[in-house]
Design a protein around this motif. Structure first.
Motif, PDB file in Angstrom:
ATOM      1  N   VAL A   1      47.482  60.176 -27.224  1.00 41.19           N
ATOM      2  CA  VAL A   1      48.086  59.591 -26.025  1.00 41.19           C
ATOM      3  C   VAL A   1      47.876  58.079 -26.031  1.00 41.19           C
ATOM      4  N   ASP A   2      48.647  57.384 -25.209  1.00 38.15           N
ATOM      5  CA  ASP A   2      48.462  55.952 -25.028  1.00 38.15           C
ATOM      6  C   ASP A   2      47.341  55.757 -24.013  1.00 38.15           C
ATOM      7  N   ARG A   3      46.223  55.251 -24.503  1.00 37.42           N
ATOM      8  CA  ARG A   3      45.030  55.225 -23.661  1.00 37.42           C
ATOM      9  C   ARG A   3      44.997  54.044 -22.701  1.00 37.42           C
ATOM     10  N   ASN A   4      45.969  53.161 -22.806  1.00 33.69           N
ATOM     11  CA  ASN A   4      46.085  52.072 -21.831  1.00 33.69           C
ATOM     12  C   ASN A   4      47.126  52.393 -20.770  1.00 33.69           C
TER      13      ASN A   4
ATOM     14  N   ARG B   1      48.671  56.866 -10.863  1.00 35.71           N
ATOM     15  CA  ARG B   1      47.782  57.291 -11.940  1.00 35.71           C
ATOM     16  C   ARG B   1      47.111  56.082 -12.550  1.00 35.71           C
ATOM     17  N   ILE B   2      46.021  56.340 -13.267  1.00 28.34           N
ATOM     18  CA  ILE B   2      45.317  55.253 -13.930  1.00 28.34           C
ATOM     19  C   ILE B   2      45.112  55.605 -15.396  1.00 28.34           C
ATOM     20  N   SER B   3      44.765  54.619 -16.186  1.00 34.63           N
ATOM     21  CA  SER B   3      44.593  54.851 -17.620  1.00 34.63           C
ATOM     22  C   SER B   3      43.161  55.272 -17.902  1.00 34.63           C
ATOM     23  N   PRO B   4      42.929  55.941 -19.049  1.00 40.75           N
ATOM     24  CA  PRO B   4      41.559  56.296 -19.423  1.00 40.75           C
ATOM     25  C   PRO B   4      40.653  55.061 -19.502  1.00 40.75           C
TER      26      PRO B   4
ATOM     27  N   VAL C   1      38.668  52.980 -32.790  1.00 43.74           N
ATOM     28  CA  VAL C   1      39.575  52.724 -31.667  1.00 43.74           C
ATOM     29  C   VAL C   1      38.878  53.018 -30.344  1.00 43.74           C
ATOM     30  N   ALA C   2      38.216  54.174 -30.270  1.00 43.82           N
ATOM     31  CA  ALA C   2      37.552  54.566 -29.030  1.00 43.82           C
ATOM     32  C   ALA C   2      36.420  53.593 -28.697  1.00 43.82           C
ATOM     33  N   ARG C   3      35.740  53.089 -29.732  1.00 44.26           N
ATOM     34  CA  ARG C   3      34.669  52.106 -29.495  1.00 44.26           C
ATOM     35  C   ARG C   3      35.269  50.806 -28.965  1.00 44.26           C
ATOM     36  N   ASP C   4      36.374  50.405 -29.565  1.00 41.42           N
ATOM     37  CA  ASP C   4      37.064  49.191 -29.147  1.00 41.42           C
ATOM     38  C   ASP C   4      37.486  49.287 -27.674  1.00 41.42           C
ATOM     39  N   LEU C   5      38.032  50.462 -27.301  1.00 44.47           N
ATOM     40  CA  LEU C   5      38.496  50.648 -25.923  1.00 44.47           C
ATOM     41  C   LEU C   5      37.316  50.669 -24.949  1.00 44.47           C
ATOM     42  N   THR C   6      36.179  51.221 -25.386  1.00 42.15           N
ATOM     43  CA  THR C   6      34.987  51.229 -24.535  1.00 42.15           C
ATOM     44  C   THR C   6      34.543  49.799 -24.257  1.00 42.15           C
ATOM     45  N   LEU C   7      34.589  48.964 -25.293  1.00 41.46           N
ATOM     46  CA  LEU C   7      34.216  47.556 -25.111  1.00 41.46           C
ATOM     47  C   LEU C   7      35.201  46.845 -24.192  1.00 41.46           C
ATOM     48  N   LYS C   8      36.486  47.203 -24.311  1.00 45.00           N
ATOM     49  CA  LYS C   8      37.494  46.599 -23.428  1.00 45.00           C
ATOM     50  C   LYS C   8      37.198  46.957 -21.977  1.00 45.00           C
ATOM     51  N   ALA C   9      36.890  48.242 -21.743  1.00 46.07           N
ATOM     52  CA  ALA C   9      36.579  48.692 -20.382  1.00 46.07           C
ATOM     53  C   ALA C   9      35.365  47.936 -19.852  1.00 46.07           C
ATOM     54  N   ALA C  10      34.370  47.716 -20.716  1.00 46.38           N
ATOM     55  CA  ALA C  10      33.158  47.003 -20.294  1.00 46.38           C
ATOM     56  C   ALA C  10      33.483  45.554 -19.942  1.00 46.38           C
ATOM     57  N   ALA C  11      34.355  44.940 -20.734  1.00 49.29           N
ATOM     58  CA  ALA C  11      34.730  43.555 -20.459  1.00 49.29           C
ATOM     59  C   ALA C  11      35.491  43.474 -19.136  1.00 49.29           C
ATOM     60  N   GLN C  12      36.405  44.429 -18.906  1.00 46.36           N
ATOM     61  CA  GLN C  12      37.177  44.415 -17.654  1.00 46.36           C
ATOM     62  C   GLN C  12      36.284  44.680 -16.447  1.00 46.36           C
ATOM     63  N   ALA C  13      35.187  45.410 -16.662  1.00 53.32           N
ATOM     64  CA  ALA C  13      34.265  45.691 -15.560  1.00 53.32           C
ATOM     65  C   ALA C  13      33.352  44.499 -15.293  1.00 53.32           C
ATOM     66  N   GLY C  14      33.468  43.458 -16.130  1.00 57.42           N
ATOM     67  CA  GLY C  14      32.652  42.269 -15.912  1.00 57.42           C
ATOM     68  C   GLY C  14      31.217  42.432 -16.377  1.00 57.42           C
TER      69      GLY C  14
ATOM     70  N   VAL D   1      47.541  50.576 -29.497  1.00 62.68           N
ATOM     71  CA  VAL D   1      47.396  51.912 -28.918  1.00 62.68           C
ATOM     72  C   VAL D   1      48.520  52.212 -27.933  1.00 62.68           C
ATOM     73  N   ARG D   2      49.556  51.374 -27.984  1.00 62.62           N
ATOM     74  CA  ARG D   2      50.632  51.594 -27.037  1.00 62.62           C
ATOM     75  C   ARG D   2      51.483  52.787 -27.406  1.00 62.62           C
ATOM     76  N   GLU D   3      51.774  52.914 -28.666  1.00 54.04           N
ATOM     77  CA  GLU D   3      52.671  54.009 -29.026  1.00 54.04           C
ATOM     78  C   GLU D   3      51.874  55.215 -29.492  1.00 54.04           C
ATOM     79  N   ARG D   4      52.497  56.344 -29.375  1.00 51.34           N
ATOM     80  CA  ARG D   4      51.831  57.581 -29.782  1.00 51.34           C
ATOM     81  C   ARG D   4      51.736  57.619 -31.291  1.00 51.34           C
ATOM     82  N   THR D   5      50.655  58.200 -31.766  1.00 56.45           N
ATOM     83  CA  THR D   5      50.524  58.344 -33.218  1.00 56.45           C
ATOM     84  C   THR D   5      50.671  59.799 -33.587  1.00 56.45           C
TER      85      THR D   5
END
Lengths: 173, 576
Positions: free
Chosen positions: B101-104, B118-121, B156-169, B572-576
């Motif tokens: 899925v597109d996780r963003n 709805r919200i993204s993962p 990818v999942a690690r990268d997205l976790t770091l993105k979430a952490a950055a967005q959370a400040g 991660v925008r398009e489905r793989t």
């Protein structure tokens, strides 16, 4: 008129240590408040029954205690009642322990001798051969009593309707 | 020394631990537990509720730091979600690692009715992290922050976790693998650990959380008289956990009961969880009654009675989830049908012991790698019967191979070890000579290279795989691939196909696989857009560079001949 003001000023200064408003006004004095008025937020009014209704609502929410107490249990067998009560009891106790802290009034062993710790009949009730002057050194402890040493109930939020103990539930198909 | 915050961002529960040189404590997490009521338990259930106008009385979702939060997080979210599932986000972390899925994209709650936002993962993970930050009242910028991820999370999942952490400040955060964190927590609790494990020992960490199962094998070496720890291998991502077990019991019992509504089923699920622990206890009862109170105001009249027996629980849980199998038994592979509904890729095989056998046989191809000790983690293992079953099965395998029996490491902290261990790891990083588990990247990563061949209709050009990150590549190292030059068009996104393998461990950096085999899984493509104003002649000659940062983050760079560099990002925008 001036006699009236004189009396008023005299008694005002004598009893209240201040010159009455009307006297000051008549003399052309303007009183200045020493402190600016603090604008207070309108306080939510908590009625006398709100605390009781709040804890009843919590016991209904967590343990369904009101459902249980208000149900006619006559048609059911002891086994049916027993099965349901286990859950209600467990939940009620957990809830009470979460929001209130209990201790006995007299921390002793029931059935043994205990000294009378308080003369307040609300805290220690004397039974049996109570002497005429109401004074006794001690006796057999029949009930330890319950005392709430701490309450930790959530503050009522704005516009909370404590009279609704449990909302009606409608399942939308 | 900066104080350290360890965050366990779990599939079903989050926890937060604070470490200073002198102390290590779990922090309470204020959260709504009922409308209008904030309490501070030491876990934050990873549930998020998107309230609508019909869900809570006005003003009753205020938090001490936010009068009107857009989402409700934690205990109240879980409670209300049981009654109104269409607005509940759960298992966001499993979605974060779901490559299908597109996780963003706003896809959660997956069961939301039409019209519900709805919200993204990634946004869900951000919300949990932001809640922990706000609830703690601490200045995260003044702390070193560690967030744990499953060892089985890919890049990818690690990268997205770091993105979430950055967005959370959260500022600069570091990632740590959960089984390693559990092991660090065990080290922290046992100052005498060097007497408990020694050179040539291998510790198997079995971490069965609410929704995931994670294996890690750690070796103990003798390094000039001192003990050194090395992470040898991590398992694949298995979406199977304690919740599946309680759900299995609830579904089993449901068949014998009249029809239940969703709230009653939740109650059944809860009671099955409690019954499981009672029935599996060493001197537990032979049977446990289950009573579902009547749903209406008639509590006794409408009540439903059932019971679970010890034999049933043993059969369902021990034989269903921890079957006694041979170490050569393999888990059933996922059968992917074209009509599969959009959902999480749950494991097709519930047999955790089969997954374990597969893991122990994949460390060294063709043989069983024998652990000497086992460290259990996760609430599932509060049951001694389940711990014993795993040890029994494992020791049968070891005996068949002529290896000595493995023993369980005592004194674990099943529920909070990951947060505590993360905080302890942070302290070790700042302590000169502090103990560290060496390991590097637990996978091999490849970039796909298309062969230059004349186009053939209906045939995709064959693709080769260049090893860019070899297995075990260590933090703070870089590989350059100077002999492979690409021509990149300026101003257009250039895409690279990206592959991963957990089983190929011998491919050195720069090695070219002639074809993409079944051992390689494709990840989302990586892409980079070279700026058009660079004043180049349309095409830039460039080479690849791979780096694993000091914080364990994997990065791929495009390096032009003149030394300019651009970072590749996951698409991660398009489905793989």
């Amino acid at each position: 008129m001036s006699i009236g003001y004189a009396f008023s000023a005299f008694f005002g200064i004598l009893f209240k240590n201040e010159i009455p408003e009307d006297v000051a006004a008549a003399l052309g004095w303007v009183r200045r408040d020493s402190k600016p008025k603090v604008v207070e937020k309108p306080k939510e009014t908590v009625g006398p029954g709100d605390g009781a209704l709040q804890i009843l609502g919590i016991l209904q929410r967590d343990a369904r205690l009101v459902d249980f107490l208000m149900e006619n249990i006559a048609p059911y067998t002891d086994e049916q009642i027993g099965a349901a009560v286990r859950g209600v009891h467990e939940q009620s106790r957990q809830t009470l322990e979460r929001y209130l802290q209990f201790s006995p009034v007299i921390d002793g062993v029931e059935g043994t001798y205990a000294k009378i710790a308080s003369k307040d009949p609300a805290a220690v009730k004397l039974l049996g051969n109570v002497p005429a002057d109401g004074k006794a050194a001690g006796g057999t402890l029949r009930h330890k009593g319950w005392r709430v040493t701490k309450t930790d109930l959530p503050p009522l939020f704005a516009h909370q309707k404590t009279d609704i103990l449990a909302p009606a539930e409608i399942e939308v198909a | 020394m900066k104080p350290i915050l360890g965050i366990d961002l779990g599939t079903t529960n989050c926890a937060l631990a604070l470490a200073s040189p002198e102390s290590l404590t779990l922090l309470p997490i204020p959260q709504l537990v009922n409308p209008g009521e904030v309490q501070s338990p030491d876990l934050l259930p990873s549930f998020l509720f998107l309230p609508g106008p019909a869900d809570f009385p006005a003003g009753s979702t205020a938090l001490p730091w936010d009068d009107a939060p857009p989402y409700v997080c934690g205990v109240l979210a879980r409670k209300r979600g049981a009654e109104n599932a269409g607005r509940l986000v759960s298992s966001a972390k499993s979605w974060l690692s779901h490559a299908g899925v597109d996780r963003n994209a706003p896809i959660l709650p997956s069961a939301a009715p039409e019209g519900v936002r709805r919200i993204s993962p990634v946004e869900a993970s951000r919300t949990y992290l932001a809640h922990l930050k706000d609830a703690s009242g601490l200045d995260f910028a003044a702390h070193q922050v560690l967030v744990t991820v499953p060892a089985s999370f890919d890049a990818v999942a690690r990268d997205l976790t770091l993105k979430a952490a950055a967005q959370a400040g959260l500022g600069e955060v570091m990632l740590l693998e959960e089984p390693q964190a559990a092991f660090y927590a065990w080290l922290e609790r046992h100052a005498d650990w060097r007497e408990r494990i020694g050179p040539k020992d291998r510790v198997l960490v079995i971490d069965v959380g609410g929704g995931t199962t994670d294996f890690t094998l750690i070796a103990v070496h003798d390094a000039q008289g001192a003990l050194a720890l090395e992470r040898l291998a991590v398992g694949e991502h298995i979406l199977l956990g304690g919740d599946n077990m309680d759900l299995a019991l609830a579904r089993f019992l449901e068949q014998r009961l009249p029809k239940l509504d969703p709230v009653q089923f939740q109650s059944l699920w809860q009671q099955c969880r409690a019954a499981k622990e009672a029935l599996l206890a060493p001197d537990g009862p032979a049977e446990q009654p289950i009573t579902l109170l009547g749903r209406g105001s008639s509590l006794i009249g409408g009540s439903i009675k059932g019971q679970l027996t010890r034999a049933e629980v043993r059969e369902l849980l021990l034989n269903g989830f921890f079957p006694q199998v041979a170490s050569t038994d393999l888990p059933e592979r996922q059968k992917r049908s074209g009509l599969q509904a959009l959902g999480l890729p749950y494991s097709a095989d519930a047999g955790i012991t089969r997954h374990l056998a597969h893991f122990l046989r994949s460390v060294q191809p063709g043989e069983l790698t024998a652990p000497t000790h086992v460290l259990f983690n996760g609430g599932v293992f509060r049951s001694a019967a389940l711990r014993e079953r795993v040890l029994t099965v494992l020791n049968q395998w070891l005996a068949a191979e002529g290896a000595p029996a493995a023993r369980a490491l005592q004194g674990e902290d099943l529920m909070h070890a990951v947060a505590r261990g993360a905080a302890y790891y942070g302290r070790m990083r700042q302590t000169p000579g502090g103990i560290r588990i060496r390991g590097g990247v637990p996978r091999t990563y490849y970039i796909g290279i298309e062969e230059s061949l004349p186009a053939v209709p209906f045939m995709k050009p064959p693709i080769k795989a260049l090893t860019v990150v070899p297995f075990g590549m260590e933090e703070g190292t870089t590989h350059r691939f100077a002999d492979r030059e690409f021509g990149l068009v300026v101003g257009e996104p250039a895409e690279f196909r990206f592959f991963v393998s957990t089983t190929r461990r011998e491919d050195p950096a720069g090695d070219l696989l002639e074809r993409v085999t079944d051992e390689l899984d494709e990840l989302p493509a990586m892409e980079v857009t070279l700026p058009a104003n660079a004043g180049d002649a349309g095409v830039i000659a460039a080479t690849l560079e791979s780096t694993v940062t000091e914080t364990g983050l994997l990065q791929l760079w495009i390096v032009a001949r003149d030394g300019r560099r651009w970072k590749l990002e996951f698409n991660v925008r398009e489905r793989t």
